[in-house]
Design an enzyme around this catalytic site. Sequence first.
Site, PDB file in Angstrom:
ATOM      1  N   TYR A  23       0.834  -1.213   0.000  1.00 40.42           N
ATOM      2  CA  TYR A  23       0.000   0.000   0.000  1.00 40.42           C
ATOM      3  C   TYR A  23       0.862   1.254   0.000  1.00 40.42           C
ATOM      4  O   TYR A  23       0.665   2.152   0.819  1.00 40.42           O
ATOM      5  CB  TYR A  23      -0.939   0.005   1.215  1.00 40.42           C
ATOM      6  CG  TYR A  23      -1.660  -1.305   1.384  1.00 40.42           C
ATOM      7  CD1 TYR A  23      -2.641  -1.677   0.462  1.00 40.42           C
ATOM      8  CD2 TYR A  23      -1.341  -2.171   2.410  1.00 40.42           C
ATOM      9  CE1 TYR A  23      -3.278  -2.896   0.579  1.00 40.42           C
ATOM     10  CE2 TYR A  23      -1.977  -3.396   2.529  1.00 40.42           C
ATOM     11  CZ  TYR A  23      -2.945  -3.745   1.613  1.00 40.42           C
ATOM     12  OH  TYR A  23      -3.566  -4.951   1.734  1.00 40.42           O
ATOM     13  N   TYR A 151     -12.418  -6.603   5.748  1.00 38.59           N
ATOM     14  CA  TYR A 151     -11.213  -6.738   4.915  1.00 38.59           C
ATOM     15  C   TYR A 151     -10.965  -8.225   4.679  1.00 38.59           C
ATOM     16  O   TYR A 151     -10.886  -9.000   5.639  1.00 38.59           O
ATOM     17  CB  TYR A 151      -9.983  -6.104   5.592  1.00 38.59           C
ATOM     18  CG  TYR A 151      -8.742  -6.342   4.762  1.00 38.59           C
ATOM     19  CD1 TYR A 151      -8.488  -5.577   3.622  1.00 38.59           C
ATOM     20  CD2 TYR A 151      -7.854  -7.373   5.072  1.00 38.59           C
ATOM     21  CE1 TYR A 151      -7.389  -5.828   2.817  1.00 38.59           C
ATOM     22  CE2 TYR A 151      -6.749  -7.623   4.281  1.00 38.59           C
ATOM     23  CZ  TYR A 151      -6.516  -6.854   3.151  1.00 38.59           C
ATOM     24  OH  TYR A 151      -5.434  -7.117   2.356  1.00 38.59           O
ATOM     25  N   ASP A 252     -13.878 -15.776   7.731  1.00 38.35           N
ATOM     26  CA  ASP A 252     -12.487 -15.475   7.414  1.00 38.35           C
ATOM     27  C   ASP A 252     -11.756 -15.265   8.742  1.00 38.35           C
ATOM     28  O   ASP A 252     -11.849 -14.204   9.354  1.00 38.35           O
ATOM     29  CB  ASP A 252     -12.451 -14.216   6.528  1.00 38.35           C
ATOM     30  CG  ASP A 252     -11.036 -13.736   6.252  1.00 38.35           C
ATOM     31  OD1 ASP A 252     -10.085 -14.263   6.859  1.00 38.35           O
ATOM     32  OD2 ASP A 252     -10.899 -12.813   5.422  1.00 38.35           O
ATOM     33  N   LYS A 281      -2.110 -16.263   8.057  1.00 35.09           N
ATOM     34  CA  LYS A 281      -1.313 -15.440   8.957  1.00 35.09           C
ATOM     35  C   LYS A 281      -0.581 -16.240  10.047  1.00 35.09           C
ATOM     36  O   LYS A 281       0.505 -16.734   9.787  1.00 35.09           O
ATOM     37  CB  LYS A 281      -2.180 -14.321   9.522  1.00 35.09           C
ATOM     38  CG  LYS A 281      -2.491 -13.287   8.416  1.00 35.09           C
ATOM     39  CD  LYS A 281      -2.937 -11.956   8.946  1.00 35.09           C
ATOM     40  CE  LYS A 281      -2.833 -10.872   7.892  1.00 35.09           C
ATOM     41  NZ  LYS A 281      -4.093 -10.429   7.319  1.00 35.09           N
TER      42      LYS A 281
HETATM   43  C1  LIG Z   1      -4.554 -10.386   5.999  1.00 31.10           C
HETATM   44  C2  LIG Z   1      -5.932 -10.832   5.760  1.00 31.10           C
HETATM   45  C3  LIG Z   1      -6.300 -11.420   4.533  1.00 31.10           C
HETATM   46  C4  LIG Z   1      -5.350 -11.540   3.376  1.00 31.10           C
HETATM   47  O1  LIG Z   1      -4.272 -12.394   3.648  1.00 31.10           O
HETATM   48  P1  LIG Z   1      -2.922 -12.262   2.780  1.00 31.10           P
HETATM   49  O2  LIG Z   1      -2.072 -13.387   3.286  1.00 31.10           O
HETATM   50  O3  LIG Z   1      -2.366 -10.898   3.044  1.00 31.10           O
HETATM   51  O4  LIG Z   1      -3.317 -12.436   1.353  1.00 31.10           O
HETATM   52  C5  LIG Z   1      -7.610 -11.836   4.393  1.00 31.10           C
HETATM   53  N1  LIG Z   1      -8.500 -11.703   5.398  1.00 31.10           N
HETATM   54  C6  LIG Z   1      -8.181 -11.161   6.588  1.00 31.10           C
HETATM   55  C7  LIG Z   1      -9.210 -11.070   7.663  1.00 31.10           C
HETATM   56  C8  LIG Z   1      -6.887 -10.698   6.798  1.00 31.10           C
HETATM   57  O5  LIG Z   1      -6.572 -10.122   7.974  1.00 31.10           O
END
Ligand SMILES: *Cc1c(COP(=O)(O)O)cnc(C)c1O
Length: 435
Positions: A23, A151, A252, A281
């Site tokens: 970004y 997000y 997610d 993550k």
């Molecule tokens: C970071 C994140 C993503 C994207 O993951 P990347 O490994 O950066 O592609 C998707 N959803 C949530 C909730 C996130 O925090």
Amino acid sequence: MTPLDHFQRDWQAFEQAHVWHPYAAMPAATPPFAVRSAQGVRLKLEDGRELIDGMSSWWAAIHGYNHPVLNAAIQSQLEQMSHVMFGGLTHRPAAELAALLVELTPAPLDQVFFTDSGSVAVEVAIKMALQYWHAKGCPEKGRLLTVRGGYHGDTFGAMAVCDPVTGMHHLFAHALPKHLFAPAPGCPFSEAWDDDCIAEFRALLQAHHQQIAAVILEPIVQGAGGMRFYNPEYLQQARILCDEYDVLLIFDEIATGFGRTGELFATDHAGISPDILCVGKALTGGYMSLAATLTTREISAQISQDGTPFMHGPTFMANPLACAVAIASIKLLLDSPWRSRVAAIESRFRLGLERCRGLPGVHDVRSLGAIGVIEFNDPLDMHWIQPLLVEKGVWLRPFGRLLYAMPPFIISDEELEKIITVMVEITHSVSRNHA
Ligand SMILES: *Cc1c(COP(=O)(O)O)cnc(C)c1O
């Protein structure tokens, strides 16, 4: 001067002239700080300074850096093989990691798809939902319903369910599928539930369920979209409504998974299970890029009826090094007193940051699990704040109106107090400028 000469003469100047950052403009508005090494919760900069890490490298490094157990896991896998294609081949690390994920996530989730990043795990989740309804003879169910303030990643499918305004992707709005957005869940985590919170979500489902394939939510914590913590009852209601209207539910948990919110998975606060779950993550303890999408046998069976393949397959799917370090990271977490560590971080944040509540310019102060947030009324000036944080010896990366920390779980009381002290000092300065 050739590029290599430039690099040899001053590699940081070369880097700033040639390498993109997340970004960021090119060159970046605020130059990045060069890290030489990292150990425990300390980042060591090239100029010799040491920073206490309050970011866990974006939710990931829950055990801190350079952990001997994780290092050993990756080294021993390296002796066997670093990678083989997953098409037609398999390996024990993928199977063992799948077994752990199936065991730890809510019961009906037992089919695992490995990907190499969180965004792609979200793409896979969306594709699973679409392929499921296609196989069921309902191809008209092609839209998604989500909430504002979300997000879900930076790829096209994921971008389309990020907040349309604050989601960093408004530039691409014209090229994205138009999904349905309910208001961000307005009922805070620890306040009494108010059924009005979900009224618009319910109305959208009622009106459009025949076109909706799935609902996608970040359970409990809206992360990069605003660091908001909302009521578990919202998830319970969403589960009931999705069942009622025959819509799949995708969670997610890429940011919230592996203990960050005080439960192993954020969905555990609500005691329910989604139909599809994404993790990433902290999956590898921040060592390597790996993510996974889990679903139920019912959904995988529907997708696969008559032997129909599921149409996704990354080159580095289930990379053995990443699987090996993920297995080690999960075991390390489960063998640690993570629950009491996260609870202790939460109560320190709660006590420490509370001092900022009500200061001029401060909109809200909140903490949940190992996450502490100060939300201001106005966007923070990164040109001023980022170098100041580094000068004070902590690594925090504010964005928008948010100064927040989500440290590794192994952080000591003293190190955490240092982070909190700096957050409070910065807030006082912002507040003074504001008054
Ligand atoms: C970071 C994140 C993503 C994207 O993951 P990347 O490994 O950066 O592609 C998707 N959803 C949530 C909730 C996130 O925090």
